[in-house]
Design a protein around this motif. Structure first.
Motif, PDB file in Angstrom:
ATOM      1  N   VAL A   1      -0.795   0.903   2.985  1.00 56.31           N
ATOM      2  CA  VAL A   1       0.380   0.471   2.229  1.00 56.31           C
ATOM      3  C   VAL A   1       0.731  -0.970   2.569  1.00 56.31           C
ATOM      4  O   VAL A   1       0.981  -1.805   1.682  1.00 56.31           O
ATOM      5  CB  VAL A   1       1.584   1.400   2.516  1.00 56.31           C
ATOM      6  CG1 VAL A   1       2.881   0.787   1.992  1.00 56.31           C
ATOM      7  CG2 VAL A   1       1.358   2.755   1.879  1.00 56.31           C
ATOM      8  N   SER A   2       0.746  -1.325   3.839  1.00 59.12           N
ATOM      9  CA  SER A   2       1.121  -2.670   4.263  1.00 59.12           C
ATOM     10  C   SER A   2       0.151  -3.725   3.730  1.00 59.12           C
ATOM     11  O   SER A   2       0.559  -4.754   3.188  1.00 59.12           O
ATOM     12  CB  SER A   2       1.183  -2.738   5.790  1.00 59.12           C
ATOM     13  OG  SER A   2       1.482  -4.050   6.221  1.00 59.12           O
ATOM     14  N   ILE A   3      -1.143  -3.464   3.874  1.00 55.95           N
ATOM     15  CA  ILE A   3      -2.140  -4.442   3.431  1.00 55.95           C
ATOM     16  C   ILE A   3      -2.130  -4.576   1.917  1.00 55.95           C
ATOM     17  O   ILE A   3      -2.148  -5.694   1.378  1.00 55.95           O
ATOM     18  CB  ILE A   3      -3.539  -4.034   3.925  1.00 55.95           C
ATOM     19  CG1 ILE A   3      -3.595  -4.106   5.451  1.00 55.95           C
ATOM     20  CG2 ILE A   3      -4.611  -4.933   3.310  1.00 55.95           C
ATOM     21  CD1 ILE A   3      -4.857  -3.525   6.049  1.00 55.95           C
ATOM     22  N   ALA A   4      -2.082  -3.446   1.206  1.00 49.72           N
ATOM     23  CA  ALA A   4      -2.070  -3.494  -0.255  1.00 49.72           C
ATOM     24  C   ALA A   4      -0.844  -4.244  -0.765  1.00 49.72           C
ATOM     25  O   ALA A   4      -0.926  -5.027  -1.717  1.00 49.72           O
ATOM     26  CB  ALA A   4      -2.105  -2.078  -0.825  1.00 49.72           C
TER      27      ALA A   4
ATOM     28  N   LEU B   1      -8.987  -1.593  -0.264  1.00 50.90           N
ATOM     29  CA  LEU B   1      -7.675  -2.178  -0.031  1.00 50.90           C
ATOM     30  C   LEU B   1      -7.349  -3.228  -1.088  1.00 50.90           C
ATOM     31  O   LEU B   1      -6.205  -3.332  -1.551  1.00 50.90           O
ATOM     32  CB  LEU B   1      -7.627  -2.799   1.364  1.00 50.90           C
ATOM     33  CG  LEU B   1      -7.772  -1.807   2.526  1.00 50.90           C
ATOM     34  CD1 LEU B   1      -7.974  -2.547   3.833  1.00 50.90           C
ATOM     35  CD2 LEU B   1      -6.566  -0.882   2.607  1.00 50.90           C
ATOM     36  N   LEU B   2      -8.350  -4.014  -1.483  1.00 54.09           N
ATOM     37  CA  LEU B   2      -8.131  -5.001  -2.543  1.00 54.09           C
ATOM     38  C   LEU B   2      -7.795  -4.304  -3.857  1.00 54.09           C
ATOM     39  O   LEU B   2      -6.944  -4.770  -4.621  1.00 54.09           O
ATOM     40  CB  LEU B   2      -9.374  -5.879  -2.715  1.00 54.09           C
ATOM     41  CG  LEU B   2      -9.727  -6.800  -1.550  1.00 54.09           C
ATOM     42  CD1 LEU B   2     -11.001  -7.571  -1.853  1.00 54.09           C
ATOM     43  CD2 LEU B   2      -8.575  -7.762  -1.256  1.00 54.09           C
ATOM     44  N   TRP B   3      -8.466  -3.189  -4.132  1.00 52.67           N
ATOM     45  CA  TRP B   3      -8.186  -2.446  -5.367  1.00 52.67           C
ATOM     46  C   TRP B   3      -6.735  -2.008  -5.417  1.00 52.67           C
ATOM     47  O   TRP B   3      -6.056  -2.162  -6.432  1.00 52.67           O
ATOM     48  CB  TRP B   3      -9.122  -1.241  -5.469  1.00 52.67           C
ATOM     49  CG  TRP B   3      -8.740  -0.283  -6.552  1.00 52.67           C
ATOM     50  CD1 TRP B   3      -8.842  -0.486  -7.902  1.00 52.67           C
ATOM     51  CD2 TRP B   3      -8.154   1.015  -6.389  1.00 52.67           C
ATOM     52  NE1 TRP B   3      -8.365   0.624  -8.579  1.00 52.67           N
ATOM     53  CE2 TRP B   3      -7.938   1.549  -7.680  1.00 52.67           C
ATOM     54  CE3 TRP B   3      -7.805   1.773  -5.267  1.00 52.67           C
ATOM     55  CZ2 TRP B   3      -7.387   2.808  -7.867  1.00 52.67           C
ATOM     56  CZ3 TRP B   3      -7.257   3.032  -5.472  1.00 52.67           C
ATOM     57  CH2 TRP B   3      -7.051   3.530  -6.763  1.00 52.67           C
ATOM     58  N   TRP B   4      -6.237  -1.448  -4.300  1.00 57.45           N
ATOM     59  CA  TRP B   4      -4.835  -1.032  -4.263  1.00 57.45           C
ATOM     60  C   TRP B   4      -3.917  -2.230  -4.496  1.00 57.45           C
ATOM     61  O   TRP B   4      -2.949  -2.153  -5.252  1.00 57.45           O
ATOM     62  CB  TRP B   4      -4.502  -0.386  -2.924  1.00 57.45           C
ATOM     63  CG  TRP B   4      -4.591   1.102  -2.925  1.00 57.45           C
ATOM     64  CD1 TRP B   4      -3.876   1.973  -3.698  1.00 57.45           C
ATOM     65  CD2 TRP B   4      -5.439   1.917  -2.107  1.00 57.45           C
ATOM     66  NE1 TRP B   4      -4.230   3.271  -3.407  1.00 57.45           N
ATOM     67  CE2 TRP B   4      -5.184   3.270  -2.430  1.00 57.45           C
ATOM     68  CE3 TRP B   4      -6.386   1.631  -1.120  1.00 57.45           C
ATOM     69  CZ2 TRP B   4      -5.836   4.327  -1.809  1.00 57.45           C
ATOM     70  CZ3 TRP B   4      -7.037   2.682  -0.504  1.00 57.45           C
ATOM     71  CH2 TRP B   4      -6.764   4.013  -0.848  1.00 57.45           C
ATOM     72  N   GLY B   5      -4.215  -3.354  -3.839  1.00 57.50           N
ATOM     73  CA  GLY B   5      -3.367  -4.529  -3.974  1.00 57.50           C
ATOM     74  C   GLY B   5      -3.326  -5.062  -5.388  1.00 57.50           C
ATOM     75  O   GLY B   5      -2.264  -5.416  -5.918  1.00 57.50           O
ATOM     76  N   ILE B   6      -4.494  -5.123  -6.038  1.00 53.12           N
ATOM     77  CA  ILE B   6      -4.558  -5.601  -7.423  1.00 53.12           C
ATOM     78  C   ILE B   6      -3.746  -4.688  -8.331  1.00 53.12           C
ATOM     79  O   ILE B   6      -2.984  -5.150  -9.185  1.00 53.12           O
ATOM     80  CB  ILE B   6      -6.028  -5.666  -7.889  1.00 53.12           C
ATOM     81  CG1 ILE B   6      -6.794  -6.734  -7.104  1.00 53.12           C
ATOM     82  CG2 ILE B   6      -6.103  -5.953  -9.387  1.00 53.12           C
ATOM     83  CD1 ILE B   6      -8.295  -6.657  -7.280  1.00 53.12           C
ATOM     84  N   THR B   7      -3.903  -3.391  -8.134  1.00 52.18           N
ATOM     85  CA  THR B   7      -3.178  -2.418  -8.960  1.00 52.18           C
ATOM     86  C   THR B   7      -1.676  -2.544  -8.767  1.00 52.18           C
ATOM     87  O   THR B   7      -0.905  -2.540  -9.732  1.00 52.18           O
ATOM     88  CB  THR B   7      -3.639  -0.989  -8.621  1.00 52.18           C
ATOM     89  OG1 THR B   7      -5.045  -0.883  -8.838  1.00 52.18           O
ATOM     90  CG2 THR B   7      -2.926   0.027  -9.484  1.00 52.18           C
ATOM     91  N   TRP B   8      -1.237  -2.665  -7.530  1.00 47.19           N
ATOM     92  CA  TRP B   8       0.192  -2.776  -7.260  1.00 47.19           C
ATOM     93  C   TRP B   8       0.782  -4.064  -7.814  1.00 47.19           C
ATOM     94  O   TRP B   8       1.966  -4.126  -8.123  1.00 47.19           O
ATOM     95  CB  TRP B   8       0.450  -2.692  -5.757  1.00 47.19           C
ATOM     96  CG  TRP B   8       0.371  -1.286  -5.239  1.00 47.19           C
ATOM     97  CD1 TRP B   8      -0.070  -0.193  -5.941  1.00 47.19           C
ATOM     98  CD2 TRP B   8       0.723  -0.827  -3.943  1.00 47.19           C
ATOM     99  NE1 TRP B   8      -0.018   0.922  -5.150  1.00 47.19           N
ATOM    100  CE2 TRP B   8       0.475   0.571  -3.913  1.00 47.19           C
ATOM    101  CE3 TRP B   8       1.215  -1.436  -2.807  1.00 47.19           C
ATOM    102  CZ2 TRP B   8       0.708   1.349  -2.798  1.00 47.19           C
ATOM    103  CZ3 TRP B   8       1.450  -0.661  -1.686  1.00 47.19           C
ATOM    104  CH2 TRP B   8       1.203   0.712  -1.670  1.00 47.19           C
ATOM    105  N   ALA B   9      -0.030  -5.093  -7.947  1.00 46.66           N
ATOM    106  CA  ALA B   9       0.451  -6.355  -8.519  1.00 46.66           C
ATOM    107  C   ALA B   9       0.501  -6.307 -10.044  1.00 46.66           C
ATOM    108  O   ALA B   9       0.985  -7.242 -10.677  1.00 46.66           O
ATOM    109  CB  ALA B   9      -0.445  -7.506  -8.072  1.00 46.66           C
ATOM    110  N   GLY B  10      -0.001  -5.210 -10.627  1.00 43.31           N
ATOM    111  CA  GLY B  10      -0.024  -5.089 -12.079  1.00 43.31           C
ATOM    112  C   GLY B  10      -1.276  -5.631 -12.717  1.00 43.31           C
ATOM    113  O   GLY B  10      -1.383  -5.690 -13.943  1.00 43.31           O
ATOM    114  N   GLY B  11      -2.250  -6.036 -11.893  1.00 46.11           N
ATOM    115  CA  GLY B  11      -3.495  -6.563 -12.432  1.00 46.11           C
ATOM    116  C   GLY B  11      -4.476  -5.462 -12.795  1.00 46.11           C
ATOM    117  O   GLY B  11      -4.266  -4.282 -12.503  1.00 46.11           O
ATOM    118  N   VAL B  12      -5.557  -5.857 -13.449  1.00 49.60           N
ATOM    119  CA  VAL B  12      -6.634  -4.944 -13.819  1.00 49.60           C
ATOM    120  C   VAL B  12      -7.827  -5.270 -12.927  1.00 49.60           C
ATOM    121  O   VAL B  12      -8.350  -6.384 -12.964  1.00 49.60           O
ATOM    122  CB  VAL B  12      -7.020  -5.091 -15.301  1.00 49.60           C
ATOM    123  CG1 VAL B  12      -8.149  -4.127 -15.667  1.00 49.60           C
ATOM    124  CG2 VAL B  12      -5.809  -4.861 -16.191  1.00 49.60           C
TER     125      VAL B  12
END
Length: 288
Positions: free
Chosen positions: A28-31, A61-72
């Motif tokens: 959660v923190s990294i994403a 972890l990058l996938w989670w971060g991109i998703t949480w930012a609203g990116g594809v």
């Protein structure tokens, strides 16, 4: 789902990729930091973010971060280089690119062929090959200093695009397949239910059962190896056994003949990526 797990048991191992382990709280923190960093770079909802990173915990972890930012999220096959690599990035009109420093030499060779790419984030793997990107860039570690590690503004629509997965390209250029949030959710839920994880079973408890492994021949050796290492019995079913002349045959079927294969590949797309039978729009029918 991740946030719910974090609330219930934040210190339990959430992902384990070849011994690289992260707890739910760490994920959660990294994403969240990755998401905050992308927003600080001007990422807008629906922007495509490509990644050229080996299969790893970091890639997840990058996938989670991109998703949480609203990116594809657009993961790219790390075997791609040159024309294949630029084709993939350009087809989705990626605005941002995460790249492991071991692939910087490949990016340098196509630096003048990426009109949509605005920013590059470099994951320092310790295996660097090639110069710094010519585009605006920064290390992943610097990107992650933009936020406080707390999820912010998470909002999803069932029919919003979640990621674009590229096919193996057996018969021509890799095709981009859009997966929406609903598809990802139900895929994950079905996998959990099928493997009985929700009933308290661990992967080791499934050893001895027989599973059908459906994937492309290009991925089959690695995938079979992972299952066998876990003690699972698998029956491989490569999906790139295609129909040629109306019959189900393997691509190497001598009766099909090499000329038939060449004609099929040649008709699908030329060397510059132009597909005569497809106007180039990636969008699939939205989920109703």
């Amino acid at each position: 789902l991740l946030l719910a797990r974090c609330e219930q048991d934040p210190d339990s191992h959430y992902i384990d990729v070849v011994g690289s382990r992260f707890t739910a709280a760490e994920v959660v923190s990294i994403a969240a930091r990755v998401a905050d960093g992308l927003r600080a770079l001007g990422l807008r909802p629906g922007d495509r973010v490509a990644s050229l990173v080996e299969n790893s915990a970091e890639a997840m972890l990058l996938w989670w971060g991109i998703t949480w930012a609203g990116g594809v999220s657009v993961p790219i096959n790390t075997a791609y280089k040159g024309d294949f690599l630029s084709w993939t990035i350009n087809l989705v009109e990626a605005k941002k690119l995460f790249i492991s420093d071991e692939f910087l030499d490949r990016l340098d060779l196509i630096k003048g062929e990426l009109p949509s790419l605005e920013h590059v984030i470099v994951w320092e793997s310790g295996k660097r090959e090639g110069p710094d990107p010519s585009l605006p860039h920064e290390p992943l570690a610097a990107l992650m200093t933009a936020g406080d590690g707390e999820p912010q503004g998470l909002s999803y629509s069932w029919t919003a695009d979640a990621r674009i997965m590229f096919t193996s390209g057996t018969t021509g250029r890799s095709k981009g397949v859009i997966k929406q949030n609903a598809a990802d959710y139900f895929s994950a839920r079905s996998a959990v239910e099928a493997m009985a994880v929700g009933r308290g079973c661990a992967p080791a408890d499934l050893a001895g059962e027989t599973w059908i492994l459906v994937t492309s021949a290009a991925h089959m050796p690695r995938a079979v190896g992972v299952f066998l290492k876990a003690g699972w019995i698998v029956t491989p079913f490569p999906v790139d056994h295609r129909r040629l002349g109306g019959h189900l045959t393997a691509p190497h079927d001598p009766q099909a003949g090499p000329s038939a294969l060449h004609r099929e590949r040649g008709a699908a797309v030329d060397r510059h990526g132009r597909d005569a039978g497809n106007p180039g729009d990636l969008r699939q029918h939205p989920i109703q």
